[in-house]
Motif scaffolding. Structure first.
Motif, PDB file in Angstrom:
ATOM      1  N   ILE A 186       0.843  -1.205   0.000  1.00  0.00           N
ATOM      2  CA  ILE A 186       0.000   0.000   0.000  1.00  0.00           C
ATOM      3  C   ILE A 186       0.874   1.250   0.000  1.00  0.00           C
ATOM      4  CG2 ILE A 186      -1.761   1.305   1.252  1.00  0.00           C
ATOM      5  CD1 ILE A 186      -2.646  -1.327   2.571  1.00  0.00           C
ATOM      6  N   ILE A 187       0.532   2.176  -0.881  1.00  0.00           N
ATOM      7  CA  ILE A 187       1.146   3.506  -0.821  1.00  0.00           C
ATOM      8  C   ILE A 187       0.057   4.474  -0.399  1.00  0.00           C
ATOM      9  CG2 ILE A 187       2.220   5.379  -2.107  1.00  0.00           C
ATOM     10  CD1 ILE A 187       3.772   3.524  -3.654  1.00  0.00           C
ATOM     11  N   LEU A 188       0.348   5.207   0.642  1.00  0.00           N
ATOM     12  CA  LEU A 188      -0.664   6.076   1.241  1.00  0.00           C
ATOM     13  C   LEU A 188      -0.141   7.513   1.303  1.00  0.00           C
ATOM     14  CD1 LEU A 188      -2.517   5.141   4.491  1.00  0.00           C
ATOM     15  CD2 LEU A 188      -1.053   7.118   4.555  1.00  0.00           C
ATOM     16  N   THR A 189      -0.983   8.462   0.907  1.00  0.00           N
ATOM     17  CA  THR A 189      -0.607   9.863   1.135  1.00  0.00           C
ATOM     18  C   THR A 189      -1.525  10.403   2.215  1.00  0.00           C
ATOM     19  OG1 THR A 189      -2.171  10.937  -0.364  1.00  0.00           O
ATOM     20  CG2 THR A 189      -0.113  10.152  -1.336  1.00  0.00           C
ATOM     21  N   THR A 190      -0.982  11.228   3.074  1.00  0.00           N
ATOM     22  CA  THR A 190      -1.804  11.803   4.131  1.00  0.00           C
ATOM     23  C   THR A 190      -1.199  13.107   4.630  1.00  0.00           C
ATOM     24  OG1 THR A 190      -2.823  11.402   6.289  1.00  0.00           O
ATOM     25  CG2 THR A 190      -0.664  10.423   5.947  1.00  0.00           C
ATOM     26  N   HIS A 191      -2.085  13.946   5.167  1.00  0.00           N
ATOM     27  CA  HIS A 191      -1.616  15.163   5.823  1.00  0.00           C
ATOM     28  C   HIS A 191      -1.558  14.971   7.334  1.00  0.00           C
ATOM     29  CE1 HIS A 191      -2.433  17.459   2.074  1.00  0.00           C
ATOM     30  NE2 HIS A 191      -1.449  18.178   2.545  1.00  0.00           N
ATOM     31  N   TYR A 192      -2.155  13.855   7.792  1.00  0.00           N
ATOM     32  CA  TYR A 192      -2.189  13.606   9.235  1.00  0.00           C
ATOM     33  C   TYR A 192      -0.922  12.864   9.648  1.00  0.00           C
ATOM     34  CZ  TYR A 192      -7.113  14.729   8.508  1.00  0.00           C
ATOM     35  OH  TYR A 192      -8.286  15.347   8.158  1.00  0.00           O
ATOM     36  N   LEU A 193      -0.045  13.560  10.342  1.00  0.00           N
ATOM     37  CA  LEU A 193       1.265  12.981  10.660  1.00  0.00           C
ATOM     38  C   LEU A 193       1.178  11.853  11.681  1.00  0.00           C
ATOM     39  CD1 LEU A 193       3.320  16.282  10.687  1.00  0.00           C
ATOM     40  CD2 LEU A 193       3.227  14.574   8.892  1.00  0.00           C
ATOM     41  N   GLU A 194       0.228  11.981  12.643  1.00  0.00           N
ATOM     42  CA  GLU A 194       0.096  10.903  13.634  1.00  0.00           C
ATOM     43  C   GLU A 194      -0.388   9.627  12.961  1.00  0.00           C
ATOM     44  OE1 GLU A 194      -2.069  13.195  13.151  1.00  0.00           O
ATOM     45  OE2 GLU A 194      -4.095  12.596  13.716  1.00  0.00           O
ATOM     46  N   GLU A 195      -1.183   9.801  11.917  1.00  0.00           N
ATOM     47  CA  GLU A 195      -1.674   8.657  11.137  1.00  0.00           C
ATOM     48  C   GLU A 195      -0.511   7.970  10.424  1.00  0.00           C
ATOM     49  OE1 GLU A 195      -5.427   9.160   8.946  1.00  0.00           O
ATOM     50  OE2 GLU A 195      -4.243   8.857   7.149  1.00  0.00           O
ATOM     51  N   ALA A 196       0.340   8.790   9.821  1.00  0.00           N
ATOM     52  CA  ALA A 196       1.494   8.254   9.092  1.00  0.00           C
ATOM     53  C   ALA A 196       2.418   7.506  10.041  1.00  0.00           C
ATOM     54  CB  ALA A 196       2.237   9.395   8.420  1.00  0.00           C
ATOM     55  N   GLU A 197       2.676   8.111  11.193  1.00  0.00           N
ATOM     56  CA  GLU A 197       3.580   7.501  12.171  1.00  0.00           C
ATOM     57  C   GLU A 197       3.018   6.189  12.692  1.00  0.00           C
ATOM     58  OE1 GLU A 197       4.187   9.898  15.631  1.00  0.00           O
ATOM     59  OE2 GLU A 197       5.961   8.780  16.279  1.00  0.00           O
ATOM     60  N   GLU A 198       1.735   6.202  12.968  1.00  0.00           N
ATOM     61  CA  GLU A 198       1.060   5.038  13.542  1.00  0.00           C
ATOM     62  C   GLU A 198       0.955   3.875  12.546  1.00  0.00           C
ATOM     63  OE1 GLU A 198      -0.561   4.620  16.569  1.00  0.00           O
ATOM     64  OE2 GLU A 198      -1.523   2.721  16.015  1.00  0.00           O
TER      65      GLU A 198
END
Lengths: 242, 243
Positions: A186-198
Motif C-alpha cells: 500500500i502507498i498512502l498519502t496523508t496530511h495527518y502525521l500521527e496517522e502516518a507515524e502510527e
C-alpha cells in the motif's frame, strides 16, 4: 525484487517540475507513506505510478512492469482509492461493488462471492442496499477502498484516505487499512502525521517534488534529533533538501 | 462485458436522478399542454399538433445534452473517472457506455411526448413511427454535444451552459415557437446554419411521411452528430491522459 521501484521518476508541467528525479524502492507487503505539504508532488507521484499520467523522464516498475512500456499490465496489478470518494452516487453499495467486478470481467458466482466477502470485511452489511449518496463520510471511504480491492490488486494507492472524517470514523478507517495491510503493498498519502507515524512501515518526505528523506518514523525522528514526529517533519520541511 | 457493465451504470445513474423525470419528461409535456391550449383559443398553424409535437420532442432532447454533460463532468470532478482510468476499460468502453443508454432514454422521452400529443388529438399514423425513428439520429447529436461539454467543463459550468444555453438555443433557433423566416436576416441565417431547426424539420417531414422533405435536414443532423461525436472522442481521450 522490490514490488515498486522508482528510477529518477520525473514530471514537468511546462516550467514547473512537479516531481524531480524520484528514486526509491518499496518492498512487497509494505505500507509506505508519502508525506509533504501541498504541492510537494505526492499526488503527481501516485498518478504516474497508477498510469494516470505519463512521466516526463525516468521510469517506475510495478512488480517488474514499466508504467511507460506496459501500462495495461500495470493496470491489472494496481487499484486506486482517490482523494474524493469516487463512487457511483445513485448506485447502492452492492451495485457499486458489482459494477467494479463487471469492469474487471469477474462474473457470476465468483463476482457474488467477492462482493459478499468485501461487504463482510468492510462491515458494509447494514448499508448494503443503501445508495452511495446517502452514506456517511466514513462508510463512503470504506466503500471506496472496498471497490479498489475487488480486483485483488497487488498494489493499492490510497490518496488521503481519512480526509474529512471525524475521529471515530478515522480510527475505524485505520482498522480497515491495518486489516488489508498484510495482503498487499500500500502507498498512502496523508496530511495527518500521527496517522502516518502510527500506520506506515516506512515514510518518504517530499518537498517541491524532491525526496528529502526516507525511512521509518523512528529513523526520521533520530535523523532530526526530535522526539516528536510532527516536529521532525516540520524541521525537515523548513531545512529543505539535504 | 466491461462495456455492458459501464452502460448499465450510466442508465441507472440517469434514470434514478429525479432531474431526468422532472426536466426530461415533465417540462416538455407542460409546454406541449400550454401551447396546445393557446392554439385552441387562438389558432396558429405552427401550434397545430402535427407541427408542434416534433418541436417539443426535439426541445425535450436538449435536456439529454444536460444529462450526459452532467454525468461526465460529475464523474470527472468526483474522481470516479480517475478510478476507472486505472481499470482495463478503454476509451471506446467509455464512449459507448455514456452514449448507448441515452438513446433508449431519448426514445422513451419522445414516445411519451407523442403519446401525450395523441391524447390531445394528434392523428395516429405510421408517420409517428418514422418520427420516433428519427430520434435515434437526432439524439446522437444531443448526446455527443453533452459528452463534449462534459469533458471540458465542471458540473457547475455544465449546469449553466447546457441547462440554459443549449436548451434556449434549441427553443429559439429550432422554428418551434415561431417561424425564423419572420425574423429574417442574420437570425434566420444563423438558425439555418445550426442543427436545431433541421432536427425539427426532419422530424416534421417524417411525421407527415414526407420522405422527400427530410433533405437536406438529415445531412445537417448527421453532419453535426458526427462532428460533435468526433470532437467528444478527441477531447475525452485527451482528458483521460491529462486529468
Amino acid at each position: 525484487m522490490p514490488m515498486i521501484e522508482l528510477k529518477s521518476l520525473t514530471k514537468k508541467y511546462k516550467d514547473i517540475t512537479a516531481v524531480d528525479a524520484l528514486t526509491l524502492s518499496i518492498e512487497k507487503g509494505e505500507l509506505f507513506g508519502l508525506l509533504g505539504v501541498n504541492g510537494a508532488g505526492k499526488t503527481t507521484t501516485i498518478k504516474m505510478l497508477s498510469t494516470l499520467t505519463s512521466p516526463t523522464a525516468g521510469d517506475a516498475l510495478i512488480d517488474g512492469k514499466s508504467v511507460i512500456k506496459e501500462p495495461s499490465k500495470v493496470k491489472e496489478m494496481i487499484a486506486i482509492s482517490p482523494q474524493e470518494t469516487a463512487v457511483a452516487e445513485n448506485l447502492t453499495v452492492e451495485e457499486n461493488l458489482s459494477m467494479m467486478a463487471g469492469i474487471f470481467s469477474i462474473k457470476g458466482e465468483k463476482a457474488k462471492e467477492k462482493v459478499d466477502d468485501l461487504i463482510a470485511r468492510f462491515s458494509l452489511e447494514s448499508v448494503r442496499k443503501k445508495r452511495a449518496k446517502k452514506l456517511s463520510g466514513g462508510y463512503k471511504r470504506r466503500l471506496s477502498i472496498a471497490m479498489a480491492l475487488i480486483s485483488s490488486p497487488k498494489v493499492l494507492f490510497l490518496d488521503e484516505p481519512t480526509l474529512g472524517l471525524d475521529v471515530i470514523a478515522r480510527a475505524e478507517m485505520w482498522d480497515v487499512i491495518r486489516s488489508i495491510k498484510r495482503d498487499l503493498t500500500i502507498i498512502l498519502t496523508t496530511h495527518y502525521l500521527e496517522e502516518a507515524e502510527e500506520m506506515c512501515d516506512r515514510l518518504a518526505v517530499m518537498k517541491n517534488g524532491r525526496l528529502i528523506t526516507v525511512g521509518t518514523a523512528e529513523s526520521i525522528k533520530k535523523e532530526t534529533g526530535e522526539d516528536d514526529f510532527e516536529k521532525a517533519f516540520i524541521n525537515l520541511i523548513k531545512e529543505g533538501t539535504k | 462485458m466491461r462495456t455492458f457493465t459501464f452502460l448499465r451504470r450510466t442508465a441507472k445513474e440517469i434514470l434514478l436522478d429525479p432531474l431526468t423525470v422532472l426536466m426530461g419528461l415533465g417540462f416538455p409535456l407542460v409546454v406541449l399542454l400550454l401551447l396546445t391550449a393557446i392554439q385552441r383559443n387562438i389558432p396558429v398553424k405552427m401550434f397545430e399538433l402535427i407541427e408542434l409535437t416534433p418541436g417539443i420532442s426535439v426541445f425535450g432532447l436538449s435536456f439529454i445534452t444536460l444529462f450526459s454533460a452532467l454525468l461526465v463532468s460529475k464523474d470527472r470532478t468526483t474522481s470516479f473517472l480517475q478510478r476507472l482510468f486505472t481499470t482495463p476499460l478503454t476509451a471506446s468502453d467509455y464512449i459507448l457506455g455514456y452514449t448507448l443508454p441515452l438513446i433508449p432514454i431519448s426514445l422513451l422521452q419522445s414516445a411519451v411526448c407523442y403519446l401525450a400529443a395523441v391524447i390531445l388529438g394528434l392523428e395516429i399514423t405510421v408517420g409517428i413511427i418514422w418520427a420516433l425513428l428519427s430520434v435515434i439520429v437526432i439524439s446522437l447529436f444531443f448526446i455527443a454535444l453533452g459528452l463534449f461539454f462534459g469533458s471540458i467543463l465542471t458540473d457547475k459550468q455544465v449546469g449553466g451552459l447546457c441547462g440554459a444555453l443549449v436548451t434556449n438555443l434549441t427553443a429559439w433557433l429550432s422554428g418551434t415557437w415561431f417561424d425564423v423566416s419572420m425574423v429574417g436576416g442574420w437570425f434566420e441565417t444563423i438558425a439555418n446554419i445550426l442543427p436545431f431547426i433541421h432536427c425539427v424539420e426532419l422530424q416534421r417531414a417524417l411525421l407527415k411521411s414526407d420522405f422527400d422533405g427530410i433533405f437536406p435536414h438529415l445531412w445537417f443532423v448527421l453532419g453535426y452528430a458526427a462532428l460533435f461525436m468526433i470532437a467528444a472522442v478527441i477531447v475525452f481521450t485527451r482528458k483521460m491522459k491529462s486529468d
